[in-house]
Design a protein around this motif. Structure first.
Motif, PDB file in Angstrom:
ATOM      1  N   GLN A 426       1.390 -10.906  -9.216  1.00  0.00           N
ATOM      2  CA  GLN A 426       1.211 -11.054  -7.770  1.00  0.00           C
ATOM      3  C   GLN A 426       1.484  -9.725  -7.059  1.00  0.00           C
ATOM      4  OE1 GLN A 426      -0.035 -13.532  -6.025  1.00  0.00           O
ATOM      5  NE2 GLN A 426      -0.341 -14.788  -7.861  1.00  0.00           N
ATOM      6  N   LEU A 427       2.450  -8.960  -7.559  1.00  0.00           N
ATOM      7  CA  LEU A 427       2.732  -7.648  -6.990  1.00  0.00           C
ATOM      8  C   LEU A 427       1.510  -6.733  -7.145  1.00  0.00           C
ATOM      9  CD1 LEU A 427       4.828  -5.610  -5.804  1.00  0.00           C
ATOM     10  CD2 LEU A 427       5.432  -5.068  -8.170  1.00  0.00           C
ATOM     11  N   CYS A 428       0.894  -6.754  -8.318  1.00  0.00           N
ATOM     12  CA  CYS A 428      -0.302  -5.934  -8.541  1.00  0.00           C
ATOM     13  C   CYS A 428      -1.416  -6.344  -7.586  1.00  0.00           C
ATOM     14  CB  CYS A 428      -0.776  -6.084  -9.981  1.00  0.00           C
ATOM     15  SG  CYS A 428       0.279  -5.295 -11.200  1.00  0.00           S
ATOM     16  N   LYS A 429      -1.577  -7.638  -7.391  1.00  0.00           N
ATOM     17  CA  LYS A 429      -2.622  -8.134  -6.495  1.00  0.00           C
ATOM     18  C   LYS A 429      -2.408  -7.618  -5.080  1.00  0.00           C
ATOM     19  CE  LYS A 429      -4.721 -12.489  -4.951  1.00  0.00           C
ATOM     20  NZ  LYS A 429      -4.666 -13.984  -5.072  1.00  0.00           N
ATOM     21  N   ARG A 430      -1.161  -7.642  -4.618  1.00  0.00           N
ATOM     22  CA  ARG A 430      -0.858  -7.170  -3.259  1.00  0.00           C
ATOM     23  C   ARG A 430      -1.070  -5.664  -3.147  1.00  0.00           C
ATOM     24  NH1 ARG A 430      -0.568  -5.461   1.014  1.00  0.00           N
ATOM     25  NH2 ARG A 430       0.789  -6.040   2.770  1.00  0.00           N
ATOM     26  N   LEU A 431      -0.638  -4.909  -4.142  1.00  0.00           N
ATOM     27  CA  LEU A 431      -0.767  -3.460  -4.067  1.00  0.00           C
ATOM     28  C   LEU A 431      -2.218  -3.008  -4.237  1.00  0.00           C
ATOM     29  CD1 LEU A 431       2.452  -2.233  -5.888  1.00  0.00           C
ATOM     30  CD2 LEU A 431       1.991  -2.402  -3.430  1.00  0.00           C
ATOM     31  N   ALA A 432      -3.036  -3.798  -4.934  1.00  0.00           N
ATOM     32  CA  ALA A 432      -4.465  -3.485  -5.012  1.00  0.00           C
ATOM     33  C   ALA A 432      -5.082  -3.534  -3.617  1.00  0.00           C
ATOM     34  CB  ALA A 432      -5.168  -4.467  -5.941  1.00  0.00           C
ATOM     35  N   THR A 433      -4.620  -4.478  -2.795  1.00  0.00           N
ATOM     36  CA  THR A 433      -5.066  -4.537  -1.396  1.00  0.00           C
ATOM     37  C   THR A 433      -4.632  -3.283  -0.646  1.00  0.00           C
ATOM     38  OG1 THR A 433      -4.930  -6.947  -1.416  1.00  0.00           O
ATOM     39  CG2 THR A 433      -4.966  -5.876   0.741  1.00  0.00           C
ATOM     40  N   GLU A 434      -3.408  -2.824  -0.915  1.00  0.00           N
ATOM     41  CA  GLU A 434      -2.926  -1.608  -0.271  1.00  0.00           C
ATOM     42  C   GLU A 434      -3.759  -0.390  -0.679  1.00  0.00           C
ATOM     43  OE1 GLU A 434      -0.397  -0.880   2.026  1.00  0.00           O
ATOM     44  OE2 GLU A 434      -0.630  -3.035   2.324  1.00  0.00           O
ATOM     45  N   VAL A 435      -4.171  -0.334  -1.939  1.00  0.00           N
ATOM     46  CA  VAL A 435      -5.015   0.769  -2.402  1.00  0.00           C
ATOM     47  C   VAL A 435      -6.327   0.774  -1.625  1.00  0.00           C
ATOM     48  CG1 VAL A 435      -6.366   1.629  -4.354  1.00  0.00           C
ATOM     49  CG2 VAL A 435      -4.000   0.917  -4.698  1.00  0.00           C
ATOM     50  N   HIS A 436      -6.888  -0.409  -1.409  1.00  0.00           N
ATOM     51  CA  HIS A 436      -8.134  -0.507  -0.636  1.00  0.00           C
ATOM     52  C   HIS A 436      -7.917  -0.001   0.793  1.00  0.00           C
ATOM     53  CE1 HIS A 436     -11.959  -2.046   0.839  1.00  0.00           C
ATOM     54  NE2 HIS A 436     -11.307  -2.669   1.802  1.00  0.00           N
ATOM     55  N   ILE A 437      -6.783  -0.384   1.398  1.00  0.00           N
ATOM     56  CA  ILE A 437      -6.478   0.056   2.765  1.00  0.00           C
ATOM     57  C   ILE A 437      -6.320   1.571   2.803  1.00  0.00           C
ATOM     58  CG2 ILE A 437      -4.734  -0.026   4.598  1.00  0.00           C
ATOM     59  CD1 ILE A 437      -4.185  -2.927   3.756  1.00  0.00           C
ATOM     60  N   MET A 438      -5.660   2.121   1.796  1.00  0.00           N
ATOM     61  CA  MET A 438      -5.443   3.566   1.753  1.00  0.00           C
ATOM     62  C   MET A 438      -6.765   4.323   1.709  1.00  0.00           C
ATOM     63  SD  MET A 438      -2.262   3.535  -0.895  1.00  0.00           S
ATOM     64  CE  MET A 438      -2.523   5.231  -1.385  1.00  0.00           C
ATOM     65  N   GLY A 439      -7.790   3.700   1.121  1.00  0.00           N
ATOM     66  CA  GLY A 439      -9.081   4.351   1.042  1.00  0.00           C
ATOM     67  C   GLY A 439      -9.755   4.520   2.382  1.00  0.00           C
ATOM     68  N   THR A 440      -9.288   3.778   3.377  1.00  0.00           N
ATOM     69  CA  THR A 440      -9.864   3.874   4.717  1.00  0.00           C
ATOM     70  C   THR A 440      -9.031   4.746   5.646  1.00  0.00           C
ATOM     71  OG1 THR A 440      -8.653   1.945   5.585  1.00  0.00           O
ATOM     72  CG2 THR A 440     -10.726   1.524   4.418  1.00  0.00           C
ATOM     73  N   LEU A 441      -7.921   5.299   5.134  1.00  0.00           N
ATOM     74  CA  LEU A 441      -7.006   6.066   5.974  1.00  0.00           C
ATOM     75  C   LEU A 441      -7.001   7.536   5.586  1.00  0.00           C
ATOM     76  CD1 LEU A 441      -3.955   3.611   5.921  1.00  0.00           C
ATOM     77  CD2 LEU A 441      -5.650   3.838   7.732  1.00  0.00           C
ATOM     78  N   ASP A 442      -6.465   8.323   6.482  1.00  0.00           N
ATOM     79  CA  ASP A 442      -6.283   9.740   6.200  1.00  0.00           C
ATOM     80  C   ASP A 442      -5.298   9.906   5.047  1.00  0.00           C
ATOM     81  OD1 ASP A 442      -4.549  12.371   6.777  1.00  0.00           O
ATOM     82  OD2 ASP A 442      -6.596  12.672   7.509  1.00  0.00           O
ATOM     83  N   GLY A 448      -0.123   6.184   2.780  1.00  0.00           N
ATOM     84  CA  GLY A 448      -0.400   6.931   1.564  1.00  0.00           C
ATOM     85  C   GLY A 448       0.803   7.709   1.073  1.00  0.00           C
ATOM     86  N   HIS A 449       1.560   8.277   1.991  1.00  0.00           N
ATOM     87  CA  HIS A 449       2.751   9.045   1.614  1.00  0.00           C
ATOM     88  C   HIS A 449       3.759   8.159   0.907  1.00  0.00           C
ATOM     89  CE1 HIS A 449       5.995  11.972   1.844  1.00  0.00           C
ATOM     90  NE2 HIS A 449       6.754  11.022   2.358  1.00  0.00           N
ATOM     91  N   ALA A 450       3.980   6.959   1.439  1.00  0.00           N
ATOM     92  CA  ALA A 450       4.949   6.050   0.832  1.00  0.00           C
ATOM     93  C   ALA A 450       4.527   5.664  -0.579  1.00  0.00           C
ATOM     94  CB  ALA A 450       5.106   4.797   1.702  1.00  0.00           C
TER      95      ALA A 450
END
Length: 488
Positions: A426-442, A448-450
């Motif tokens: 479940q942790l991997c599933k949540r962080l995969a979403t974060e990776v997708h979000i990071m792709g849309t950010l500077d 991204g820094h965190a």
């Protein structure tokens, strides 16, 4: 419209109107149109509660919006909050009395709390025992009044002779503490611990108001030497296990790390906290040093969480009793010397029948990760102020992922209990979403820094690779076979 708030990330300590002046930046206000948060002090707003709606300068200056702040209409004298439910029922407004009457409905209610021996509270029990985390569990009191937590492995609790004046002396008499007015549920940090001790020592009949303290975190103070969570809590706690030691700020820099491990709660006779879920569905350990608490619990089923979400989003939250919409509500009494573990996501209300001192703490663990992020999403959807959300949740999640990558790369890898294995997935599933979000950010964004800060650079090149490798470690057939052989 306004709230006291702390940040989820260090960068969030600043607001769009921030200055470098030494101001009290604990109180925030949100624009009623764009919902951007500002420090009240940075805006030079003297009486933010005078506004019914308040708009930031960019919104006010936008001619297409035609926005004008609206002041609240006030009478010449202060009035108590209106209890509309009481009016509808044809009786006088009395929120405190109403809580007492509603609580009485559960006097004969069965309890879902299980009682276990203190020696049973181990990490192995949390990881693998059937039904261990399906309901709150309670450990009966021991006879050692000087160390009343000695029967629970690794736990240390102040003596039962500890007074509120002792708490003030050890934490610091001039330390400011957040005090809640039980009748209005509004809080203020204008009180010092010395003033709070004076209030607490006043006989109940002579107290002008009913007040409560539920969020005094004492890490880094002399009182910390007398408080230690059970070993199973510290072994399971994401922060204790995975937040790098060299990246932990000083205890007094509380905005820079999840400082939620050691709370002192001081409730006076009659105090009441309405239904809530602890931030990010954290687990809670809760020890009554002396006194008595009454809990109403409801399990985090889909129906109950839907009812809770509707209630927290309702304008009638202060007048509607959520208990009538919840299913399987049970009552639990916890008295002097007893210790309770509250599982992730359980909805609960708390009543204080007599003056009570409690030691407790919050922690995240591997055992119901889906619930942690489900409640995080609910908090965001219902616009819970940052003050009441788990600090640095996603930064901590990246540290946990990096920690599990290291542990699963070891030879031999650890044997994972099903509860833990599901949690990592479940942790991997949540962080995969974060990776997708990071792709849309500077690339230099704080998100991204965190993430990049937590990645072990000698093992994987970036957060996306960390998630992929962790998923591969969970799915690797060879390691699954090794785990099966070890289990047999």
């Amino acid at each position: 419209m306004s709230a006291e708030a702390s940040s989820d990330d260090g960068a969030d300590d600043r607001c769009p109107a921030c200055t470098d002046e030494a101001l009290d930046k604990s109180l925030w206000v949100a624009c009623s149109h764009c919902e951007t948060w500002f420090h009240v002090a940075c805006l030079r707003l003297d009486n933010v509660d005078d506004y019914d709606t308040w708009y930031c300068a960019p919104c006010v200056s936008n001619p297409s919006l035609q926005l004008t702040p609206r002041m609240r209409r006030r009478s010449a004298r202060e009035r108590d909050a209106t209890d509309y439910a009481a009016i509808q029922e044809g009786r006088p407004s009395d929120p405190l009395g109403r809580w007492a009457r509603l609580l009485a409905e559960y006097d004969a209610c069965p309890t879902a709390v299980r009682r276990v021996d203190g020696a049973a509270w181990t990490q192995a029990w949390m990881e693998s025992a059937p039904g261990a985390l399906d309901a709150p569990t309670l450990v009966p009191a021991c006879d050692d009044a000087e160390n009343p937590g000695s029967h629970i492995p690794g736990m240390r609790i102040p003596p039962r002779s500890t007074t509120i004046r002792d708490v003030a002396r050890l934490v610091g008499p001039d330390t400011h503490v957040e005090v809640i007015d039980v009748k209005t549920q509004r809080s203020s940090r204008a009180w010092t611990l010395s003033e709070w001790a004076d209030y607490f020592e006043t006989p109940p009949a002579e107290r002008a108001k009913l007040l409560n303290v539920i969020s005094l975190e004492i890490s880094g103070t002399p009182l910390q030497a007398l408080v230690e969570a059970p070993r199973m809590v510290r072994d399971s706690d994401w922060f204790e296990r995975d937040w790098p030691r060299d990246r932990r700020p000083r205890a007094e820099d509380s905005a820079k790390w999840p400082k939620v491990q050691r709370y002192v709660l001081m409730g006076v006779q009659g105090a009441f906290t309405d239904f809530h879920i602890d931030f990010a569905a954290t687990y809670v350990y809760y020890h009554v040093v002396w006194g008595h608490k009454v809990f109403l619990f409801a399990p985090p089923t889909a129906a109950n969480l839907a009812a809770y979400k509707a209630w927290t989003s309702s304008a009638r939250q202060e007048s509607e009793w959520l208990g009538h919409a919840l299913r399987d509500v049970t009552r639990a009494d916890i008295r002097t010397g007893e210790t309770m573990l509250i599982p992730a996501g359980w909805i609960h209300a708390v009543h204080t029948p007599c003056d009570t001192l409690v030691i407790g703490g919050n922690f995240l663990a591997d055992y119901d990760v889906a619930m942690h992020f489900r409640i995080e999403a609910l908090e965001i959807a219902t616009r819970v102020p940052r003050k009441f959300r788990f600090p640095h949740l996603i930064r901590l999640a990246w540290y946990v992922a990096a920690g599990w990558h290291r542990r699963l790369a070891a030879r031999p890898p650890p044997v994972l209990a099903p509860r833990v294995r599901d949690g990592i997935a479940q942790l991997c599933k949540r962080l995969a979403t974060e990776v997708h979000i990071m792709g849309t950010l500077d690339a230099a964004s704080k998100v991204g820094h965190a993430a990049h800060e937590a990645v072990p650079r000698d093992a994987v090149p970036d957060p996306a690779a960390l998630v992929q490798q962790l998923q591969a470690q969970l799915a690797d057939p060879e390691r699954s076979a090794k785990r099966a052989r070890r289990e047999t």
